[in-house]
Design an enzyme around this catalytic site. Sequence first.
Site, mmCIF file in Angstrom:
data_model
loop_
_atom_site.group_PDB
_atom_site.id
_atom_site.type_symbol
_atom_site.label_atom_id
_atom_site.label_comp_id
_atom_site.label_asym_id
_atom_site.label_seq_id
_atom_site.Cartn_x
_atom_site.Cartn_y
_atom_site.Cartn_z
ATOM 1 N N ASP A 40 -10.745 -41.952 -69.820
ATOM 2 C CA ASP A 40 -11.509 -43.118 -69.078
ATOM 3 C C ASP A 40 -10.735 -44.271 -69.076
ATOM 4 O O ASP A 40 -9.932 -44.722 -69.769
ATOM 5 C CB ASP A 40 -12.739 -43.175 -69.549
ATOM 6 N N LYS A 62 -13.069 -44.190 -64.770
ATOM 7 C CA LYS A 62 -13.895 -44.779 -63.622
ATOM 8 C C LYS A 62 -14.477 -46.129 -64.014
ATOM 9 O O LYS A 62 -14.532 -46.549 -65.166
ATOM 10 C CB LYS A 62 -15.119 -43.830 -63.854
ATOM 11 N N MET A 177 -24.674 -50.833 -68.696
ATOM 12 C CA MET A 177 -24.573 -51.069 -67.403
ATOM 13 C C MET A 177 -25.405 -51.930 -66.788
ATOM 14 O O MET A 177 -25.991 -51.601 -65.586
ATOM 15 C CB MET A 177 -24.683 -49.768 -66.578
#
Length: 255
Positions: A40, A62, A177
């Site tokens: 990632d 991502k 997040m």
Amino acid sequence: MSSSQLIGKVYLVGAGPGDAGLLTVRAKNLLEWADVVLYDALISPEILNLINPKAEKIHVGKRRGNHTLSQPEICRLLIELAQRHAVIVRLKGGDPFVFGRGGEECLALIEAGITVEVVPGITSGVAAPAYAHIPLTHRDFSSSVVFVTGHEAAGRYQPRVNWPALATAVDTIVIYMGLHHLGEIVPQLLAGGRSPQTPLAFIESGTTPQQRVVVTTLERAIATYDEAQIQTPALIVIGEVIHLRSQLGGSLHQA
Ligand code: SAH
């Protein structure tokens, strides 16, 4: 495709939050044995340097708004690789099963008849507060901690996180997040009865040389986010335990 064509095993490996020193021994061994590694965006260069030099390295990273490969594409690729390679490492930031979509990848692989092993990693929600001198629990200040995502699956009709209920149900709240949804989260925590004076910390790039900690209060969180220009990846920690930071900061050392 029959499962007899599949020769490989996929290892879903947690890379930890950034500092290569926080990698597990199992993870390090697998990186050295790997035939191919899919990784990632948030994996640090020090960790990538540990990968077997002969292994194929595939960046499937991502970052918000910049998906190199979609989740189904990653799963398809893993299935394809399992037909050609023996040791396939799917390296994910932190822990694969903590907001890492490891569960989804695991299910897709098992459905395709592939053997999967999960190697846990230290999740950023645990490591970054430690490096920021914030104990998530403390007998006098916090008996509970929650790890919660601030970014729910797009298009979900009914949000699963009940922020007003969380507001007073747990002592320490660790939000992954959460930056881009702060404007919705903070008012709901206040509406749920959490004190506006509750300390709140942003931990940016936790455990890396770029780590930055910015401490504010719940009521000032949105203003501080703008003023300090907090960047991803960042965690938001809310709770009285943040007060202990000033006392612990002097005596804790990280390499
Ligand atoms: N599986 C990962 C989390 C993936 S979700 C884990 O266990 O840590 C991605 C979010 O994790 C980021 O938006 C951020 O909130 C958090 N994150 C990951 N690495 C981080 C770091 N080094 N410092 C601060 N937050 C981090």
